[in-house]
Design a protein around this motif. Structure first.
Motif, short mmCIF file in Angstrom:
data_model
loop_
_atom_site.label_atom_id
_atom_site.label_comp_id
_atom_site.label_asym_id
_atom_site.label_seq_id
_atom_site.Cartn_x
_atom_site.Cartn_y
_atom_site.Cartn_z
N ARG A 107 85.23 103.70 72.15
CA ARG A 107 85.21 105.16 72.26
C ARG A 107 85.79 105.79 70.99
N GLU A 108 86.85 105.18 70.47
CA GLU A 108 87.44 105.70 69.24
C GLU A 108 86.46 105.57 68.08
N GLY A 109 85.76 104.43 68.05
CA GLY A 109 84.75 104.25 67.01
C GLY A 109 83.65 105.29 67.12
N ALA A 110 83.25 105.59 68.36
CA ALA A 110 82.21 106.61 68.57
C ALA A 110 82.69 107.98 68.11
N ARG A 111 83.98 108.27 68.32
CA ARG A 111 84.52 109.55 67.86
C ARG A 111 84.53 109.63 66.34
N ARG A 112 84.72 108.48 65.68
CA ARG A 112 84.74 108.45 64.22
C ARG A 112 83.35 108.35 63.63
N ALA A 113 82.35 108.13 64.48
CA ALA A 113 81.01 107.85 63.98
C ALA A 113 80.44 109.05 63.23
N THR A 114 80.07 108.82 62.00
CA THR A 114 79.44 109.87 61.20
C THR A 114 78.14 109.37 60.58
N GLY A 115 77.86 108.07 60.71
CA GLY A 115 76.66 107.51 60.11
C GLY A 115 75.40 108.14 60.69
N ARG A 116 74.40 108.31 59.85
CA ARG A 116 73.16 108.95 60.26
C ARG A 116 72.11 107.89 60.57
N VAL A 117 71.39 108.10 61.67
CA VAL A 117 70.39 107.13 62.13
C VAL A 117 69.00 107.62 61.78
N LEU A 118 68.25 106.76 61.09
CA LEU A 118 66.86 107.04 60.75
C LEU A 118 66.00 105.94 61.36
N ALA A 119 64.75 106.24 61.67
CA ALA A 119 63.86 105.23 62.25
C ALA A 119 62.49 105.32 61.63
N THR A 120 61.82 104.17 61.53
CA THR A 120 60.42 104.13 61.10
C THR A 120 59.59 103.54 62.23
N MET A 121 58.38 104.07 62.40
CA MET A 121 57.48 103.58 63.44
C MET A 121 56.05 103.64 62.93
N PRO A 122 55.30 102.55 63.07
CA PRO A 122 53.89 102.60 62.66
C PRO A 122 53.06 103.30 63.73
N VAL A 123 52.05 104.05 63.31
CA VAL A 123 51.15 104.63 64.30
C VAL A 123 49.99 103.69 64.60
N LYS A 124 49.85 102.65 63.76
CA LYS A 124 48.81 101.64 63.95
C LYS A 124 49.26 100.37 63.25
N GLY A 125 48.86 99.23 63.77
CA GLY A 125 49.24 97.97 63.16
C GLY A 125 48.81 97.90 61.70
N GLY A 126 49.68 97.34 60.85
CA GLY A 126 49.36 97.21 59.44
C GLY A 126 49.57 98.45 58.61
N ALA A 127 50.23 99.47 59.18
CA ALA A 127 50.43 100.72 58.45
C ALA A 127 51.43 100.57 57.31
N GLY A 128 52.30 99.57 57.40
CA GLY A 128 53.31 99.38 56.35
C GLY A 128 54.66 99.96 56.69
N ALA A 129 54.95 100.16 57.98
CA ALA A 129 56.22 100.77 58.38
C ALA A 129 57.41 99.89 58.02
N THR A 130 57.26 98.57 58.16
CA THR A 130 58.37 97.68 57.83
C THR A 130 58.67 97.71 56.34
N PHE A 131 57.63 97.77 55.51
CA PHE A 131 57.82 97.91 54.07
C PHE A 131 58.59 99.19 53.76
N ILE A 132 58.22 100.29 54.42
CA ILE A 132 58.91 101.56 54.20
C ILE A 132 60.36 101.45 54.65
N ALA A 133 60.60 100.86 55.83
CA ALA A 133 61.97 100.75 56.35
C ALA A 133 62.85 99.94 55.41
N ALA A 134 62.35 98.79 54.98
CA ALA A 134 63.16 97.90 54.13
C ALA A 134 63.46 98.56 52.79
#
Length: 382
Positions: free
Chosen positions: A120-147
């Protein structure tokens, strides 16, 4: 910590209440079983609910899951006289934080509460920002973009890349040709003891500021990752890293939706084509059904070519006001970086694509202080 105890056994209630009050906790006792959990949580709003009397019947966990979904701020610890691996997995999937014996050894109960307080203390200190990548179709290259997005962010910020493609995730292999020290399976197998030290030991260091948490490398291991597991991982990660990048599969299952909920920005990765356009429209509609703001999703048009039949203008007309980033087509350079397990920027090739990936990272980074005078900006004075 405000704690509610629920048990059909008055002696268990008495002993646990005395022990926890001696540690300075505010404790209320309620006689009964698991069916009272929702009532108690809604009545008392505890930080922690300790529920005794749960047996190994997986069906009983429905009472727990209904409450954890509606009241995510109330942690739940179960006391169970006999425990099976299946029951423990089911409990974690239902949002339970820990499962202890019934009656619990006081040292074990005390340690569990200390871990919850630290989380809970860690959650109160949490300031890191969460981003996500998702492909709309297989082979779109989402993993390449994420990495490569994670690599670019890590040039200036502590960054964690989490690969939630649990069966065939390969984000780590785009950044390194070394075997990872540990995987997501190692974190989940010891989730009740997750803290910054455990997360650090399981996340493989690619550079001093870039760590990766890859999926299990053994398909037969079949590690079940529940939304509650992801909650715990992100709570710790956001306190330790400035950015957390999650590479998501193309699905809207409970785990993926929990990751989408946590992300402040979701990059939908697509290539120019009518099936991709249709899928993007469907995903954006699903996001609206999840009550996400229109600014949450942005598009990354990968392998972009200016003379493509479906270009940026077509996407804008079809999808409305959604921000679109373009990553130009540099197939040979990108393929070489993937085959060598190197981020594109480190290869010295793919100039335009490298620059565009850098711009994508810049779009989420804090802007330099613009309040200084011109002379101050030129000469570094206040």
């Amino acid at each position: 910590m405000k704690i509610s105890l629920i048990s059909p056994n008055q002696q268990h209630l008495h002993d646990a209440q005395l022990a926890l009050q001696a540690l300075g906790h505010q404790v209320q006792s309620f006689e009964g079983g698991k069916t009272r959990l929702r009532e108690v949580v809604e009545q008392s709003s505890p930080d922690l609910a300790v529920v005794d009397g749960i047996c190994c019947d997986l069906a009983e966990l429905q009472y727990i899951e209904q409450t954890t979904l509606d009241h995510p701020d109330a942690a739940v610890v179960l006391l169970c006289s006999t425990q099976t691996p299946e029951f423990l997995i089911g409990a974690m999937r239902a949002g339970v934080r820990e499962v202890l014996p019934s009656p619990p050894p006081l040292d074990a109960l005390r340690s569990a509460i200390q871990r919850l307080e630290a989380r809970r203390e860690g959650a109160r200190r949490a300031t890191g920002r969460v981003l996500a990548t998702m492909p709309v179709k297989g082979g779109a290259g989402a993993t390449f973009i994420a990495a490569n997005l994670a690599w670019e962010l890590a040039q200036r910020h502590r960054t964690l890349l989490v690969d939630l493609n649990l069966q065939f995730g390969d984000a780590y292999t785009l950044l390194s040709d070394q075997k990872p020290a540990a995987t997501l399976a190692d974190v989940v197998s010891d989730i009740s003891r997750l803290d910054a030290s455990l997360l650090s030991s399981c996340a493989t260091q690619v550079t001093p500021r870039l760590h990766v948490l890859p999926p299990p490398d053994d398909l037969a291991r079949g590690v079940p990752v529940a939304p509650a597991h992801l909650d715990s991982i992100l709570a710790v990660a956001r306190a330790e890293y400035e950015f957390v990048v999650i590479d998501l599969p193309r699905s809207l299952d409970p785990l993926t939706v929990r990751a989408l909920d946590a992300a402040e920005r979701v990059y939908l990765v697509l290539q120019a084509g009518l099936p991709e356009l249709r899928n993007t429209s469907r995903i954006l509609e699903a996001f609206r059904g999840l009550d996400y703001s229109s600014a949450k999703a942005e598009l990354v048009l990968n392998r972009f070519e200016r003379n493509a039949e479906l270009g940026v203008e077509h996407l804008e007309r079809s999808l409305g006001s959604v921000k679109i980033h373009t990553i130009h087509n540099a197939y040979r350079e990108v393929r070489a970086s993937i085959n060598h397990g190197e981020p594109l920027a480190s290869t010295g090739r793919g100039g335009t694509v490298t620059r565009q990936l850098g711009q994508l990272a810049e779009s989420v980074q804090p802007k330099p202080n613009s309040s200084k005078s011109l002379l101050g900006r030129l000469f570094g004075t206040a």
